[in-house]
Write a protein that holds these residues in place. Structure first.
Motif, short mmCIF file in Angstrom:
data_model
loop_
_atom_site.label_atom_id
_atom_site.label_comp_id
_atom_site.label_asym_id
_atom_site.label_seq_id
_atom_site.Cartn_x
_atom_site.Cartn_y
_atom_site.Cartn_z
N ARG A 414 0.83 -1.22 0.00
CA ARG A 414 0.00 0.00 0.00
C ARG A 414 0.86 1.26 0.00
N ASN A 415 1.95 1.24 0.74
CA ASN A 415 2.84 2.41 0.79
C ASN A 415 3.42 2.70 -0.60
N ALA A 416 3.73 1.67 -1.35
CA ALA A 416 4.32 1.85 -2.68
C ALA A 416 3.28 2.32 -3.70
N ARG A 417 2.03 1.88 -3.55
CA ARG A 417 1.01 2.15 -4.57
C ARG A 417 0.21 3.42 -4.33
N LEU A 418 -0.16 3.68 -3.09
CA LEU A 418 -1.12 4.75 -2.81
C LEU A 418 -0.46 6.13 -2.81
N GLU A 419 -1.22 7.13 -3.27
CA GLU A 419 -0.75 8.51 -3.22
C GLU A 419 -0.79 9.02 -1.78
N VAL A 420 0.07 9.97 -1.49
CA VAL A 420 0.11 10.55 -0.15
C VAL A 420 -1.09 11.47 0.04
N ARG A 421 -1.80 11.28 1.15
CA ARG A 421 -2.94 12.16 1.48
C ARG A 421 -2.48 13.23 2.46
N LYS A 422 -3.09 14.40 2.36
CA LYS A 422 -2.74 15.52 3.24
C LYS A 422 -3.92 15.83 4.14
N GLU A 423 -3.76 15.49 5.43
CA GLU A 423 -4.84 15.72 6.40
C GLU A 423 -4.22 16.22 7.71
N PRO A 424 -4.99 16.92 8.52
CA PRO A 424 -4.47 17.33 9.84
C PRO A 424 -4.22 16.09 10.71
N ILE A 425 -3.14 16.10 11.46
CA ILE A 425 -2.70 14.92 12.23
C ILE A 425 -3.00 15.12 13.72
N LYS A 456 2.98 23.27 18.42
CA LYS A 456 3.00 24.73 18.26
C LYS A 456 2.29 25.18 16.98
N HIS A 457 2.31 24.35 15.97
CA HIS A 457 1.68 24.67 14.69
C HIS A 457 0.88 23.47 14.20
N PRO A 458 -0.22 23.68 13.58
CA PRO A 458 -0.99 22.56 13.00
C PRO A 458 -0.11 21.79 12.02
N PHE A 459 -0.19 20.46 12.12
CA PHE A 459 0.66 19.62 11.28
C PHE A 459 -0.20 18.77 10.36
N TYR A 460 0.20 18.76 9.07
CA TYR A 460 -0.54 18.01 8.05
C TYR A 460 0.38 16.93 7.45
N SER A 461 -0.18 15.73 7.35
CA SER A 461 0.56 14.64 6.72
C SER A 461 -0.43 13.53 6.37
N ASP A 462 0.09 12.31 6.13
CA ASP A 462 -0.75 11.17 5.78
C ASP A 462 -0.99 10.33 7.05
N PRO A 463 -2.22 10.30 7.60
CA PRO A 463 -2.49 9.60 8.87
C PRO A 463 -2.17 8.11 8.79
N TRP A 464 -2.55 7.46 7.69
CA TRP A 464 -2.32 6.01 7.60
C TRP A 464 -0.83 5.67 7.63
N ARG A 465 -0.01 6.42 6.89
CA ARG A 465 1.41 6.14 6.87
C ARG A 465 2.06 6.44 8.23
N SER A 544 10.35 7.87 3.60
CA SER A 544 10.80 8.41 2.30
C SER A 544 9.62 8.85 1.47
N LYS A 545 8.52 8.10 1.51
CA LYS A 545 7.31 8.47 0.76
C LYS A 545 6.78 9.81 1.24
N LEU A 546 6.97 10.09 2.53
CA LEU A 546 6.52 11.38 3.09
C LEU A 546 7.59 12.46 2.95
N PRO A 567 8.21 16.55 6.99
CA PRO A 567 7.79 17.89 6.55
C PRO A 567 6.31 18.13 6.77
N ASN A 568 5.99 19.40 7.10
CA ASN A 568 4.59 19.80 7.25
C ASN A 568 4.00 20.03 5.86
N MET A 569 2.97 19.27 5.51
CA MET A 569 2.38 19.36 4.17
C MET A 569 1.30 20.43 4.05
N LYS A 570 1.14 21.23 5.07
CA LYS A 570 0.10 22.27 5.04
C LYS A 570 0.36 23.27 3.93
N ASN A 571 1.64 23.59 3.71
CA ASN A 571 2.02 24.59 2.72
C ASN A 571 2.39 23.96 1.39
#
Length: 571
Positions: A414-425, A456-465, A544-546, A567-571
């Motif tokens: 799944r890590n190799a196939r799926l695109e990275v999602r950007k959601e609040p963590i 300190k700051h809202p963080f966005y990344s892929d929750p499943w990963r 690495s995917k993130l 990295p924070n994916m918010k920006n």
């Protein structure tokens, strides 16, 4: 109201203006008459009439007729041999001839040259000269015919009067039409320092000529040389100045030549006035045509130079543009080659990993199954209930191991196939879910958990990963305990650009010789546990995917710290 009146009578005002202009130029022509034969060397109104029709349109032709009629009535009124009716009839016919001359010239210019390109090229000048010959001929035929009909010209004089009339009209057209039309466009020639020096030089030359004319011994040869002396000046005017300036100089020279000849001065004085006038007319025609042609040639040369400069500039721009395009194409090609090279290396890596993966997966999947089958055979053949319970526990452990192994394989896939999602963590939720999930798959009784989150700051990344990462690292911390209750400290701090995660345990640790290899696929730092060797490999690939970084520090019998920078994916 006054403006409306001006607009209403605009055409009438134009006709009046043309008539007055024609009459004024006619009177100017009569000042240049040869008194003994009462013939004009040039007829300026012919040039004026043609220029007016070109500028104002053919609707202005009544002004030419009116001006010509008044000028001719005034010229022939005192002729004793004609009655008033004959004067009016004669003047009307001559006026009609002059009007037809201008109308025909305007028509031919529009058809053969076009009025906006009249003196732009030398070929146009030659066409204009041909048109002048034709229309002057029409006017001369009508005018001389009218004079012959009124018996003002005898049969012997007819040819001479016809030629002088024809040439006089032609000279008027060649002198005054270009002069008037040249002011239609702005005179853009800047007066430079070099021009000033040239003006001074020619002024001195003219002064020298006048001084020589006052010398009795040199007067006659200098007078005879005047037609040759004026040519350099005309050449200078045509090559260095606008057509308006050149024609002004030509007209001044022409008027001076006519005046001097009528006063019996200069190179054009002959035994008879007719011969003098014909030579004078030839001179005026030649200098006017020469000036116009030279000016047109210079204009063509200047335009050609400007076009060449423009072409060179455009060529330089094209070369620069093409060079940039080639550089861009080369950069793109180089980037594509680098990407292809990187892709080839990645494919080789994937192929190697795939071969290793297939081999190890087939081996690790078969081992628990073989173990379970052997234990089942033992359980069937053994009647002891306690031993059967032992066999069943071992079968359960093998099944859990196989389940864990399959889960890790699915996570990697799944890590190799799926695109990275950007959601609040929500870090606390993900970590608690990981501990809760591991509660039933590992012996984690008495696990001491310490969680410190500095958000300190809202963080966005892929929750499943992130959950996959936490599951594998926490699972290793629990599995590889050091014979005592495991303690796991999790410290998380977020910044605007990234999150820093440290997971520290008090487990058995990893030897220094294994640290550089623990992220390899199927690598096991120890053989005393049935781990698959995929856990930390999946952690590294997921990080690495993130687009993050992971590093590990460990000391045997003291514990291990796994650190992440994501990295924070918010920006």
């Amino acid at each position: 109201m006054e403006l409306k009146a001006i607009v209403k009578y605009k055409q009438d005002l134009i006709i009046l203006f043309v008539a007055l202009g024609y009459f004024f130029f006619a009177r100017l022509g009569y000042f240049l008459v040869f008194e003994d034969i009462y013939i004009l060397p040039t007829w300026p109104p012919s040039g004026l009439a043609l220029a007016f029709l070109i500028l104002l349109g053919r609707k202005a032709w009544p002004g030419i007729t009116i001006g010509a009629l008044l000028a001719n009535i005034l010229a022939y009124w005192n002729t004793g041999d004609l009655s008033s009716d004959s004067v009016i009839l004669l003047s009307s016919v001559i006026a009609a001839g002059h009007t037809l001359e201008a109308l025909l010239g305007n028509f031919l210019i529009e058809k053969w040259i076009h009025r906006d390109q009249l003196f732009n090229k030398s070929i146009h000048v030659f066409r204009f000269l041909g048109i002048g010959f034709i229309i002057a001929l029409v006017s001369a035929i009508i005018g001389t015919g009218a004079l012959y009909y009124q018996e003002l010209v005898s049969t012997d004089e007819f040819l001479t009067r016809f030629v002088t009339w024809w040439v006089g009209n032609l000279v008027g057209i060649l002198l005054f039409t270009p002069f008037i039309l040249s002011f239609k466009e702005p005179i853009t020639k800047n007066f430079k320092k070099g021009h000033l020096m040239e003006v001074i030089f020619f002024s001195i030359a003219i002064l020298i000529v006048f001084i020589l004319l006052n010398q009795e011994s040199l007067r006659y040869p200098v007078q005879q040389s005047i037609p040759f002396l004026v040519l350099p000046m005309l050449l200078w005017l045509a090559f260095r100045f606008h057509l308006a300036v050149a024609m002004t100089g030509t007209i001044i020279i022409g008027l001076i030549s006519v005046y001097m000849t009528t006063q019996d001065i200069g190179p054009f004085v002959m035994e008879t006035s007719n011969n003098a006038m014909l030579i004078l007319q030839t001179f005026l025609g030649v200098i006017s045509v020469s000036t116009i042609i030279l000016s047109a040639t210079q204009r063509e040369r200047t335009e050609a130079q400007d076009e060449l400069k423009s072409l060179n500039t455009n060529l330089e721009e094209i070369v620069q543009k093409r060079t940039k395009e080639l550089e861009k194409e080369n950069a793109t090609r180089k980037k594509a080659e680098e990407e292809l090279k990187s892709s080839n290396l990645e494919l080789r890596k994937i192929n190697a990993e795939l071969d290793n993966f297939v081999y190890r997966v087939s081996h690790d999947l078969r081992a628990p199954i073989a173990s379970m089958l052997g234990l089942l055979n033992l359980a069937k053949s053994d009647a002891d209930s306690e031993l059967k319970a032992t066999y069943l526990n071992k079968i359960e452990q093998s099944a859990k191991l196989q389940d864990t192994f399959i889960t890790e394989i699915l996570d990697q896939s799944r890590n190799a196939r799926l695109e990275v999602r950007k959601e609040p963590i929500d870090f606390e939720k993900i970590i608690n879910e990981s501990f809760e999930q591991l509660k039933y798959s590992n012996t984690n009784d008495g696990v001491e958990k310490s969680l410190n989150i500095d958000l300190k700051h809202p963080f966005y990344s892929d929750p499943w990963r992130l959950k996959v990462i936490m599951n594998n690292v926490i699972s290793n911390s629990i599995r590889y305990r050091n014979g005592k209750s495991p303690k796991i400290d999790i410290d998380i701090s977020t910044k605007k650009e990234q999150a820093i995660i440290n997971i520290k345990d008090n487990g058995r640790g990893i030897g220094e010789e294994h640290i550089s290899k623990v992220f390899q696929m199927f690598y096991r730092a120890t053989d005393d546990n049935a781990g698959s060797g995929l856990g930390l490999y999946i952690v590294k690939e997921t990080v690495s995917k993130l687009k993050g970084e992971v590093q590990i520090e460990s000391k045997p019998k003291e514990g291990t710290t796994v650190s992440f920078i994501l990295p924070n994916m918010k920006n």
